[in-house]
Design a protein around this motif. Structure first.
Motif, PDB file in Angstrom:
ATOM      1  N   PHE A 138       6.738   3.682   9.388  1.00 38.82           N
ATOM      2  CA  PHE A 138       6.213   2.507   8.383  1.00 38.82           C
ATOM      3  C   PHE A 138       7.257   1.431   7.697  1.00 38.82           C
ATOM      4  O   PHE A 138       6.072   0.266   7.101  1.00 38.82           O
TER       5      PHE A 138
ATOM      6  N   PHE B 143      11.582   9.573  11.827  1.00 36.70           N
ATOM      7  CA  PHE B 143      11.075   8.621  12.921  1.00 36.70           C
ATOM      8  C   PHE B 143       9.565   7.693  11.855  1.00 36.70           C
ATOM      9  O   PHE B 143       9.282   6.716  11.930  1.00 36.70           O
ATOM     10  N   LEU B 144       8.690   8.489  10.971  1.00 37.26           N
ATOM     11  CA  LEU B 144       7.106   8.326  10.369  1.00 37.26           C
ATOM     12  C   LEU B 144       8.445   7.544   9.432  1.00 37.26           C
ATOM     13  O   LEU B 144       7.284   6.239   9.191  1.00 37.26           O
ATOM     14  N   GLY B 145       9.340   7.012   8.546  1.00 36.33           N
ATOM     15  CA  GLY B 145       9.946   6.193   7.540  1.00 36.33           C
ATOM     16  C   GLY B 145      10.352   5.342   8.691  1.00 36.33           C
ATOM     17  O   GLY B 145       9.438   4.159   8.432  1.00 36.33           O
TER      18      GLY B 145
ATOM     19  N   PHE C 165       3.730 -11.190   6.030  1.00 33.69           N
ATOM     20  CA  PHE C 165       2.363 -11.486   6.394  1.00 33.69           C
ATOM     21  C   PHE C 165       1.725 -11.906   5.245  1.00 33.69           C
ATOM     22  O   PHE C 165       1.193 -13.264   4.943  1.00 33.69           O
ATOM     23  N   PHE C 166       1.722 -10.683   4.472  1.00 38.33           N
ATOM     24  CA  PHE C 166       0.971 -11.374   2.783  1.00 38.33           C
ATOM     25  C   PHE C 166       1.450 -11.386   2.036  1.00 38.33           C
ATOM     26  O   PHE C 166       1.295 -11.308   0.930  1.00 38.33           O
ATOM     27  N   ALA C 167       2.457 -12.192   2.065  1.00 42.09           N
ATOM     28  CA  ALA C 167       3.687 -12.273   1.058  1.00 42.09           C
ATOM     29  C   ALA C 167       2.840 -12.951   0.252  1.00 42.09           C
ATOM     30  O   ALA C 167       2.143 -14.415   0.965  1.00 42.09           O
ATOM     31  N   VAL C 168       2.931 -12.850  -1.350  1.00 41.80           N
ATOM     32  CA  VAL C 168       2.512 -14.206  -2.450  1.00 41.80           C
ATOM     33  C   VAL C 168       3.764 -14.796  -3.000  1.00 41.80           C
ATOM     34  O   VAL C 168       4.338 -14.270  -3.268  1.00 41.80           O
TER      35      VAL C 168
ATOM     36  N   LEU D  89       5.505  -2.351   7.031  1.00 38.62           N
ATOM     37  CA  LEU D  89       6.115  -2.514   5.497  1.00 38.62           C
ATOM     38  C   LEU D  89       6.610  -4.361   5.840  1.00 38.62           C
ATOM     39  O   LEU D  89       6.338  -4.935   5.264  1.00 38.62           O
TER      40      LEU D  89
ATOM     41  N   ALA E 145       3.980  -6.499   6.721  1.00 40.76           N
ATOM     42  CA  ALA E 145       3.529  -6.623   6.482  1.00 40.76           C
ATOM     43  C   ALA E 145       3.529  -7.667   5.215  1.00 40.76           C
ATOM     44  O   ALA E 145       3.055  -8.669   4.647  1.00 40.76           O
ATOM     45  N   ALA E 146       4.560  -7.225   4.809  1.00 46.30           N
ATOM     46  CA  ALA E 146       4.925  -7.690   3.661  1.00 46.30           C
ATOM     47  C   ALA E 146       5.613  -9.618   4.025  1.00 46.30           C
ATOM     48  O   ALA E 146       5.290 -10.496   3.001  1.00 46.30           O
TER      49      ALA E 146
END
Lengths: 206, 329
Positions: free
Chosen positions: B18, B13-15, B28-31, B22, B25-26
């Motif tokens: 996250f 579940f934790l894996g 959203f924050f893609a560079v 992630l 986020a990847a």
């Protein structure tokens, strides 16, 4: 009021007296690796503060909700499963995820800092200070607020130590140093002296 | 049993949690990175040897993309790989002579005399600094294997107190050359066949006393070189690689045998007298005056002048000339 004093004590004790780097000798790798310039050291310090504060809170929640779910008793379950043996692996999972997240955040917001931190940024994952704080929080039985401030305090202690060492090392650049001591040996000496200096804080709290 | 289930569920579940965070986020924050870096990295050998001067292939790829490093800066790359790199960057690769590390010393335990028994630590720098080394020659290989230990491809072996480099394994990263305290390892173009195997700059007498295979600075090679590619500098011949035609005359004439000829033995022209009609065509074609003989008399090749260029074979009408291997000295 008593609670407030307790939190102040936790912050002072974790930042100065039980300083992670200089008293507990955790997180030495980034301490020596990224302390060449004050700027990058400060960046590393901020990243570690963020990671440790977040990790402290999340690991506390993970511990209470998943690993040692006492709340199940209130729901009428006879015996809550004790998964505390999974603590290390679960916490590392949390920290790894967080570090990835912080890495993306820094890469987006501050590319210069990102390249300056280099390999040490993903290495926060294996920074034992982060795991250390999380496990100490649980072992001491802190509540959520105490956990948060213990995390912030410890991380501020780490940031303080690494920025101080970076300042020392910047001055050492210009100093005339005997050849055998050039580079890491003199840094080790400086770190050792700092550690001794920090011992002086141990009389701060009775 | 249920414990295993709980544990697997909890960690799973934790894996998953996250992982999802992630992934979001990847996005959203893609560079947007330079896509060429990944392509360049792909085309590089990935040995991470540091031969280019950058810490690993990733750093080199980034430097190339930023225009800080030349596309042909990687010494390990094959020609095709270099062209691929140049193609990604949209420029010409240019010709780069592949290099190979070579030990310029023949001072094995038999050749170079031994002054004393060295029993210190196994380190060339330490051995070399103790009374200028345990060998009589102050320029020779120490044979303690600093180069062996630093070589990323295990191309170097120590035989009889002398380092040997396996040319087929050498990637010319230059680490051994930088490590050698005696500076006897050099990076030499792979196609270069004649190599001076001595670094002793002393006068002939002292070299002769110190090593049986050392260069005594006699200058015979300089005189014999048909193209003037050899110059004597500090009692040592220096071969200009651009001028050298790999004829092997210097190696053949060296009285100490310290000019090595790697690869195939050099060739020399040979005139079959029974076929030669004495037309002098070959004599006129030879740029090095290596063919003698009068009109209508069978000609002869002077091996010490012949460089094996093969010009005479092209002009011979009777197929009387062919190449033979130069005889071993």
């Amino acid at each position: 009021m008593e609670k407030f004093v307790g939190i102040i004590l936790i912050i002072i004790s974790s930042a100065l007296i039980n300083n992670f780097v200089l008293s507990r000798f955790l997180g030495i790798c980034p301490f020596l690796g990224v302390s060449r310039k004050v700027e990058t050291a400060a960046g590393m310090g901020v990243a570690v503060i963020f990671v440790i504060a977040m990790a402290s809170v999340i690991t506390w929640v993970v511990e209470r909700v998943i690993l040692s779910p006492q709340w199940l008793l209130a729901l009428g379950v006879d015996q809550a499963p004790d998964l505390t043996f999974l603590r290390t692996i679960a916490f590392i999972l949390v920290i790894a995820g967080l570090v990835q997240f912080v890495e993306m955040l820094i890469q987006k917001s501050n590319p210069a800092l990102y390249s300056a931190l280099g390999v040490y940024l993903p290495l926060i994952t294996t920074n034992c200070a982060v795991l250390g704080v999380a496990i100490i929080n649980i072992n001491k039985g802190y509540d959520l607020l105490q956990t948060l401030f213990n995390g912030i305090g410890s991380a501020v202690g780490f940031a303080l130590a690494i920025i101080l060492l970076a300042g020392v090392r910047e001055r050492l650049e210009d100093a005339e140093i005997a050849k055998p001591f050039l580079g890491f040996p003199i840094t080790m000496l400086a770190a050792g002296l700092m550690s001794i200096a920090f011992l002086g804080f141990s009389g701060l709290i009775k | 049993m249920s414990y295993i289930l709980y544990a697997a569920l909890a960690i799973g579940f934790l894996g998953l949690l996250f992982g999802i965070i992630l992934a979001v986020a990847a996005r959203f924050f893609a560079v947007k990175g330079d896509p060429r870096i990944a392509m360049l990295r792909e085309a590089l050998p990935g040995a991470n040897c540091g031969g280019c001067g950058y810490p690993g292939c990733d750093a080199f790829a980034a430097a190339v993309a930023a225009g800080d490093a030349p596309v042909n800066g990687c010494p390990v790359c094959s020609k095709e790989a270099r062209e691929k790199l140049a193609g990604i960057m949209g420029i010409e690769a240019g010709e780069v002579e592949p290099l190979v590390a070579t030990v310029m010393c023949r001072g094995s335990l038999e050749n170079a005399g031994v002054k004393y028994d060295y029993e210190g630590i196994t380190d060339c720098t330490a051995a070399a600094s103790l009374a200028e080394g345990y060998k009589m020659c102050h320029y020779s290989c120490m044979g303690m294997g600093n180069c062996v230990r630093i070589c990323p491809t295990d191309a170097i072996t120590i035989e009889n107190g002398l380092a040997h480099i396996d040319q087929s394994r050498c990637i010319a990263c230059g680490k051994c050359a930088a490590e050698c305290p005696r500076g006897i390892i050099g990076l030499i173009p792979k196609s270069q066949q004649a190599i001076v195997k001595c670094r002793a700059t002393e006068k002939g007498k002292s070299v002769r006393e110190a090593c049986q295979a050392g260069c005594i600075g006699c200058g015979i090679c300089e005189k014999k070189c048909p193209v003037g590619a050899i110059k004597m500098v500090d009692n040592l011949p220096v071969i200009d690689w651009d001028t050298c035609i790999d004829c092997g005359i210097c190696a053949e004439n060296c009285p100490r045998g310290c000019i090595a000829f790697v690869g195939d033995r050099p060739k020399v022209a040979y005139i079959d007298e029974s076929k030669c009609v004495g037309c002098t065509l070959c004599k006129k074609a030879c740029k090095f005056d290596a063919i003698e003989g009068e009109l209508k008399v069978a000609h002869r090749v002077l091996p010490e002048k012949c460089v094996g260029c093969g010009e005479c074979i092209k002009v011979c009408r009777t197929d009387a000339i062919h190449m033979i291997a130069r005889k071993e000295k």
